[in-house]
Design a protein around this motif. Structure first.
Motif, PDB file in Angstrom:
ATOM      1  N   LYS A 120       0.762  -1.245   0.124  1.00 49.84           N
ATOM      2  CA  LYS A 120       0.011   0.103  -0.112  1.00 49.84           C
ATOM      3  C   LYS A 120       0.712   1.171   0.104  1.00 49.84           C
ATOM      4  CE  LYS A 120      -3.623  -2.311   2.558  1.00 49.84           C
ATOM      5  NZ  LYS A 120      -4.724  -2.145   4.021  1.00 49.84           N
ATOM      6  N   PRO A 121       0.314   2.335  -0.549  1.00 51.01           N
ATOM      7  CA  PRO A 121       1.260   3.646  -0.499  1.00 51.01           C
ATOM      8  C   PRO A 121       1.377   3.972   0.945  1.00 51.01           C
ATOM      9  CG  PRO A 121      -0.611   3.798  -2.020  1.00 51.01           C
ATOM     10  CD  PRO A 121      -1.048   2.360  -1.400  1.00 51.01           C
ATOM     11  N   ARG A 122       2.434   4.400   1.057  1.00 53.59           N
ATOM     12  CA  ARG A 122       3.088   4.880   2.493  1.00 53.59           C
ATOM     13  C   ARG A 122       2.693   6.288   2.650  1.00 53.59           C
ATOM     14  NH1 ARG A 122       5.070   1.310   6.136  1.00 53.59           N
ATOM     15  NH2 ARG A 122       6.567   2.936   6.849  1.00 53.59           N
ATOM     16  N   ARG A 123       1.779   6.739   3.535  1.00 56.32           N
ATOM     17  CA  ARG A 123       1.391   7.828   4.331  1.00 56.32           C
ATOM     18  C   ARG A 123       1.597   8.246   5.573  1.00 56.32           C
ATOM     19  NH1 ARG A 123      -2.170   6.657  -0.084  1.00 56.32           N
ATOM     20  NH2 ARG A 123      -2.120   8.178  -1.831  1.00 56.32           N
ATOM     21  N   ILE A 174       0.243  15.639  -0.385  1.00 57.50           N
ATOM     22  CA  ILE A 174      -0.558  14.376  -0.817  1.00 57.50           C
ATOM     23  C   ILE A 174      -1.787  14.505  -1.184  1.00 57.50           C
ATOM     24  CG2 ILE A 174      -1.254  12.264   0.308  1.00 57.50           C
ATOM     25  CD1 ILE A 174       1.707  11.892  -0.176  1.00 57.50           C
ATOM     26  N   TYR A 180       2.704  10.189  -4.963  1.00 54.83           N
ATOM     27  CA  TYR A 180       2.042   8.905  -4.904  1.00 54.83           C
ATOM     28  C   TYR A 180       2.042   8.381  -3.312  1.00 54.83           C
ATOM     29  CZ  TYR A 180       1.591   3.906  -4.865  1.00 54.83           C
ATOM     30  OH  TYR A 180       1.201   2.563  -4.879  1.00 54.83           O
ATOM     31  N   SER A 181       3.265   8.705  -2.349  1.00 57.66           N
ATOM     32  CA  SER A 181       3.206   8.294  -0.942  1.00 57.66           C
ATOM     33  C   SER A 181       4.335   9.195  -0.429  1.00 57.66           C
ATOM     34  CB  SER A 181       3.825   6.999  -1.169  1.00 57.66           C
ATOM     35  OG  SER A 181       4.968   6.758  -2.011  1.00 57.66           O
ATOM     36  N   SER A 183       6.802   9.642   3.405  1.00 52.79           N
ATOM     37  CA  SER A 183       7.514   8.966   4.725  1.00 52.79           C
ATOM     38  C   SER A 183       7.869   9.932   5.456  1.00 52.79           C
ATOM     39  CB  SER A 183       8.342   7.697   4.268  1.00 52.79           C
ATOM     40  OG  SER A 183       7.787   7.020   3.368  1.00 52.79           O
ATOM     41  N   HIS A 226       7.800   9.907  -4.752  1.00 52.00           N
ATOM     42  CA  HIS A 226       7.497   9.766  -3.385  1.00 52.00           C
ATOM     43  C   HIS A 226       8.216  10.966  -2.610  1.00 52.00           C
ATOM     44  CE1 HIS A 226       7.401   6.938   0.235  1.00 52.00           C
ATOM     45  NE2 HIS A 226       8.177   7.656   0.691  1.00 52.00           N
TER      46      HIS A 226
END
Length: 558
Positions: A120-123, A174, A180-181, A183, A226
């Motif tokens: 899954k996309p990292r948020r 975001i 897309y993601s 971190s 990212h």
């Protein structure tokens, strides 16, 4: 011989495998190069999945055929066809180099380094626990900068809100689908610079890895859009700069947003200096309504209301609130800590109690970051990153009340282990590290410390054992400077003389406080007071003049 496929070395369920520029998503039966979906037949895909799951291990032919063609008898030629299809796609889209190795008489082995992360996309960006005040413009402007900049660093003093602004800007970016993601990588807890890379890997969501170098991180990011938020970079500026440079060179679609008390000094870095919240100027005529136009007052009132049900910003209370915000330099952390004391103090009592010691040791929430538990711990964090010479300059500079020129610095703080010729570069370094404020080049008005930083540095000066020496130098310097400047204007009121008086009166007050309290410095106190007579007259401070002279007492015999 053990069957490697039965060992299931890596569990790819719900995860994503990364190798080179490829992304393998078993849950979607997709192989991607960047964001491009590649054509690969179902059997060939299953063969590739099993090989990647067992990267570095030999997978026997029968095990591969059983996994790719369950409950079906097939010839070995079918396996060779599927392996050839895999090789063709990888070699066409990937960089030159082998991905699969044939082990004669046994099977095949996947030899490229593999990294595994959640599919899954990292948020992984924390949500704010309370309303963010006074930072809307900064957040919006930073989010816009992230559209074109690849490496931005938010720089500011400890407690000014760098993390809050960075995370808020990342969340907005975001929401605007710029990335897309995203971190968040917090480096504040690190003590060893060798752990910087591991912290970045963890923040990027690595579940398992076959290697531990920067090439793995670059492979993970590849062409994905990212955003990496690197928080609290100041202890390891060189290591973070090196890591960012290599990551961005291999991940052309990724962006880094860093926070630090000083610039990282890396190629391509854009610096965003974060200012304190706005505070009412001294002597401003304000009421409860107009005071709320200053973001520091607005923040104090919101946090005060949360801590004390009886708090109201009235026209009587507004001057105390404004005084508190000025004493705390508009620093959000300091203001929040002060507002938290209204559970036991009235606002007027709090304004009166904001002595240097109380200001530095106001306790914060137990859930706060360790470096944010008090202003003392926040400034300890900055102080420990300084060189020995920078520490000496910072604590000696605390004797100045307000801005100090380069000449004043050399005369007062130079010597005794601090090379006067090095003061200019050391001062520039303290400014870069958000411990001093002023122009980039030392000018007549010079640099100064924020009041909270000065209180901390004074404490360090007292602990050093050199406070009396430096304070005496300060008093002697300004006694001579005021006398020489007054003599040069010959009693004439000029714009330059008036500006000098306004800029210097606080230095004279501090010097007189020190000299008056010491019988051995009585002659110096009298000379300073006499030199300052034209200043008091120019500023219309006759009452203060008489009060200061009365404090000194009779002139001692020579």
């Amino acid at each position: 011989m053990d069957n490697a496929a039965d060992k299931a070395a890596i569990n790819l369920r719900g995860r994503e495998a990364r190798f080179g520029s490829f992304r393998l998503l078993p849950s979607r039966q997709q192989l991607l190069c960047g964001d491009e979906v590649l054509r690969l037949g179902g059997r060939a895909f299953d063969v590739l999945r099993v090989l990647v799951e067992n990267a570095g291990e030999v997978v026997e032919k029968q095990a591969l055929m059983t996994s790719a063609w369950p409950n079906t008898y097939v010839e070995e030629c079918n396996l060779r066809t599927a392996v050839a299809a895999v090789r063709r796609v990888l070699n066409t889209w990937g960089s030159k180099g082998d991905y699969l190795e044939t082990v004669p008489g046994r099977g095949y082995r996947f030899i490229a380094p593999v990294s595994i992360m959640d599919g899954k996309p990292r948020r992984s960006l924390p949500s704010p626990l309370s309303r963010i005040i006074g930072r809307d413009h900064a957040v919006g402007a930073l989010a816009a900068e992230l559209r074109t900049g690849r490496f931005l660093t938010i720089v500011g003093a400890g407690g000014i809100g760098k993390t809050t602004v960075a995370v808020s800007a990342a969340r907005l970016a975001i929401e605007q689908r710029q990335f897309y993601s995203a971190s968040l990588v917090d480096l504040a807890h690190l003590r060893d610079p060798k752990m910087v890379l591991s912290a970045i890997r963890s923040g990027l969501g690595f579940a398992t890895t076959a290697g531990d170098d920067l090439s793995e991180i670059r492979a993970l990011l590849a062409d994905r859009r990212h955003l990496i938020v690197l928080d609290s970079c100041e202890p390891f500026v060189a290591e973070v700069s090196a890591a960012v440079r290599v990551i961005l060179s291999g991940a052309p679609s990724s962006v880094v947003l860093a926070t630090s008390r000083e610039p990282l000094r890396a190629a391509g870095e854009r610096i965003w200096r974060l200012d304190p919240l706005t505070v009412p100027p001294p002597y401003a005529a304000i009421n409860a309504r107009s005071a709320l136009s200053y973001s520091a007052v607005e923040l104090f009132c919101e946090r005060a209301t949360a801590n004390s049900a009886s708090f109201r910003l009235t026209d009587d209370a507004v001057r105390h609130v404004a005084e508190i915000c000025r004493k705390l330099d508009g620093l959000p952390l300091a203001i929040e800590l002060a507002a938290g004391r209204l559970d036991t103090l009235e606002v007027a009592e709090l304004a009166a109690e904001l002595t240097d010691y109380f200001r530095l040791h106001m306790p914060g929430r137990n859930t706060g970051l360790p470096r944010h538990r008090s202003l003392q711990t926040t400034l300890d964090w900055s102080y420990e990153t300084l060189s020995d010479a920078e520490k000496v300059l910072l604590r000696r500079m605390s004797v100045f009340c307000g801005a100090c020129s380069y000449d004043a610095l050399k005369a007062v703080v130079g010597g005794d282990g601090l090379d006067p010729l090095a003061i200019h570069s050391l001062m520039a370094s303290l400014a870069a590290k958000s411990l001093a404020i002023g122009a980039g080049e030392l000018s007549a008005s010079g640099h100064r410390l924020l009041d909270t930083t000065r209180a901390y540095a004074l404490q360090r000066l007292e602990q050093s054992g050199e406070a009396e020496t430096i304070k005496e130098r300060h008093a002697r310097y300004f006694e001579q400077l005021v006398a020489a400047t007054a003599a040069s204007v010959g009693g004439r009121s000029t714009v330059q003389w008036s500006a000098f008086c306004a800029q210097t009166i606080d230095q004279v007050r501090v010097a007189l406080d020190w000299a008056t309290a010491r019988p051995t410095a009585a002659h110096l106190a009298w000379r300073l007071a006499i030199s300052a007579l034209p200043m008091w007259a120019t500023l219309g401070l006759g009452d203060e003049c008489f009060a200061q002279i009365a404090r000194i007492g009779p002139l001692p015999a020579s």
